[in-house]
Design an enzyme around this catalytic site. Structure first.
Site, PDB file in Angstrom:
ATOM      1  N   LEU A   1      -8.844  56.649  21.256  1.00 16.13           N
ATOM      2  CA  LEU A   1      -7.921  55.912  22.123  1.00 16.13           C
ATOM      3  C   LEU A   1      -7.816  54.447  21.703  1.00 16.13           C
ATOM      4  O   LEU A   1      -8.821  53.807  21.400  1.00 16.13           O
ATOM      5  CB  LEU A   1      -8.421  55.996  23.571  1.00 16.13           C
TER       6      LEU A   1
ATOM      7  N   HIS B   1     -11.716  42.177  42.262  1.00 16.09           N
ATOM      8  CA  HIS B   1     -11.587  42.258  40.808  1.00 16.09           C
ATOM      9  C   HIS B   1     -12.840  42.876  40.185  1.00 16.09           C
ATOM     10  O   HIS B   1     -12.757  43.674  39.252  1.00 16.09           O
ATOM     11  CB  HIS B   1     -11.336  40.870  40.221  1.00 16.09           C
TER      12      HIS B   1
ATOM     13  N   ARG C   1       7.801  47.815  41.831  1.00 18.58           N
ATOM     14  CA  ARG C   1       8.482  46.974  40.841  1.00 18.58           C
ATOM     15  C   ARG C   1       7.644  46.985  39.566  1.00 18.58           C
ATOM     16  O   ARG C   1       6.487  47.394  39.578  1.00 18.58           O
ATOM     17  CB  ARG C   1       8.639  45.544  41.361  1.00 18.58           C
TER      18      ARG C   1
ATOM     19  N   ASP D   1      -2.750  46.935  40.564  1.00 16.27           N
ATOM     20  CA  ASP D   1      -2.516  46.050  41.697  1.00 16.27           C
ATOM     21  C   ASP D   1      -3.314  46.482  42.928  1.00 16.27           C
ATOM     22  O   ASP D   1      -3.577  47.669  43.119  1.00 16.27           O
ATOM     23  CB  ASP D   1      -1.020  46.036  42.048  1.00 16.27           C
TER      24      ASP D   1
ATOM     25  N   ARG E   1      -2.345  31.205  40.223  1.00 21.09           N
ATOM     26  CA  ARG E   1      -3.235  31.549  41.332  1.00 21.09           C
ATOM     27  C   ARG E   1      -4.289  30.453  41.532  1.00 21.09           C
ATOM     28  O   ARG E   1      -4.466  29.591  40.666  1.00 21.09           O
ATOM     29  CB  ARG E   1      -3.918  32.895  41.051  1.00 21.09           C
TER      30      ARG E   1
END
Length: 228
Positions: free
Chosen positions: A113, A19, A176, A2, A53
């Protein structure tokens, strides 16, 4: 992950600029996890709520997703990283789905991974979809009600082959979990940082893991039981 929009706003730029610059953070964290021997890294890239959005931002994100996957595929192969996804992938644009399928096919035999991209995902959506499929199996007689337990229910989730997360890192000061892996995070340790995601680096990942290592994971038991 975020803080992209706020990072861009602080620099007087459009949200998509944030972004684009967040890709560096993705690279650093993925590389850092691979170096430390982390087996699974899940990145909450796009939620079902994000479809609400502005269309310009959504289109920009989808284009960015396609271009990034193309650009980074060789690096994923080089570092033995396996790519997979969770979420309502069918709702993504056809070009995105195509690039994702190709990348997953080409990396499926990698043993390092596992990088999980949560795309068009939400925890509530996942649980509802699991309940629908479970109910269908009960109705058809292939599953008995008395056989439904935690393990049985978990097998209907998107993450059926992925272990529950041990650590959640939440950036930008938000405190949150935002509808992320609601079932799976029953006993996940949570680490909050005020750093905006585009500024997050390998050193920040290390700090989060050090914090995690200092915690005692009791899973409902007491210290004496855990340490005996």
């Amino acid at each position: 992950m975020d803080g992209n929009g706020r990072w861009a706003k602080n620099k007087g730029a459009a949200r998509i600029f944030g972004h684009k610059n967040a890709i560096t953070a993705v690279k650093e964290v993925t590389e850092g996890c691979a170096e430390l021997g982390v087996k699974y890294l899940t990145l909450y890239a796009f939620s079902t709520e994000n479809w609400g959005r502005p269309i310009e931002e959504v289109n920009g994100l989808m284009q960015l997703l396609v271009s990034t996957i193309k650009k980074e595929l060789k690096t994923l192969q080089k570092n033995n990283v396996r790519l997979t996804t969770i979420g309502d992938i069918a709702t993504l644009p056809a070009k995105c789905r195509k690039e994702l399928r190709e990348a997953m096919d080409q990396t499926r035999n990698n043993k390092g991974l596992t990088l999980v991209l949560a795309l068009s995902y939400s925890g509530r959506w996942e649980i509802i979809e699991a309940v629908k499929r479970l109910a269908t199996d009960v109705q058809s007689g292939s599953l008995k009600i008395d056989d439904i337990d935690n393990d049985a229910f978990a097998s209907y989730l998107n993450t059926t082959d992925i272990p529950d997360p041990e650590l959640l890192i939440r950036t930008s000061g938000e405190m949150r979990i935002s509808n992320f892996l609601l079932w799976q995070m029953a006993y996940t340790e949570i680490y909050f940082t005020t750093k905006l995601w585009p500024d997050f680096r390998k050193e920040d990942l290390h700090q989060a893991i050090i914090s995690y290592q200092k915690r005692e994971r009791r899973f409902g038991r007491i210290s004496e039981q855990v340490n005996s």
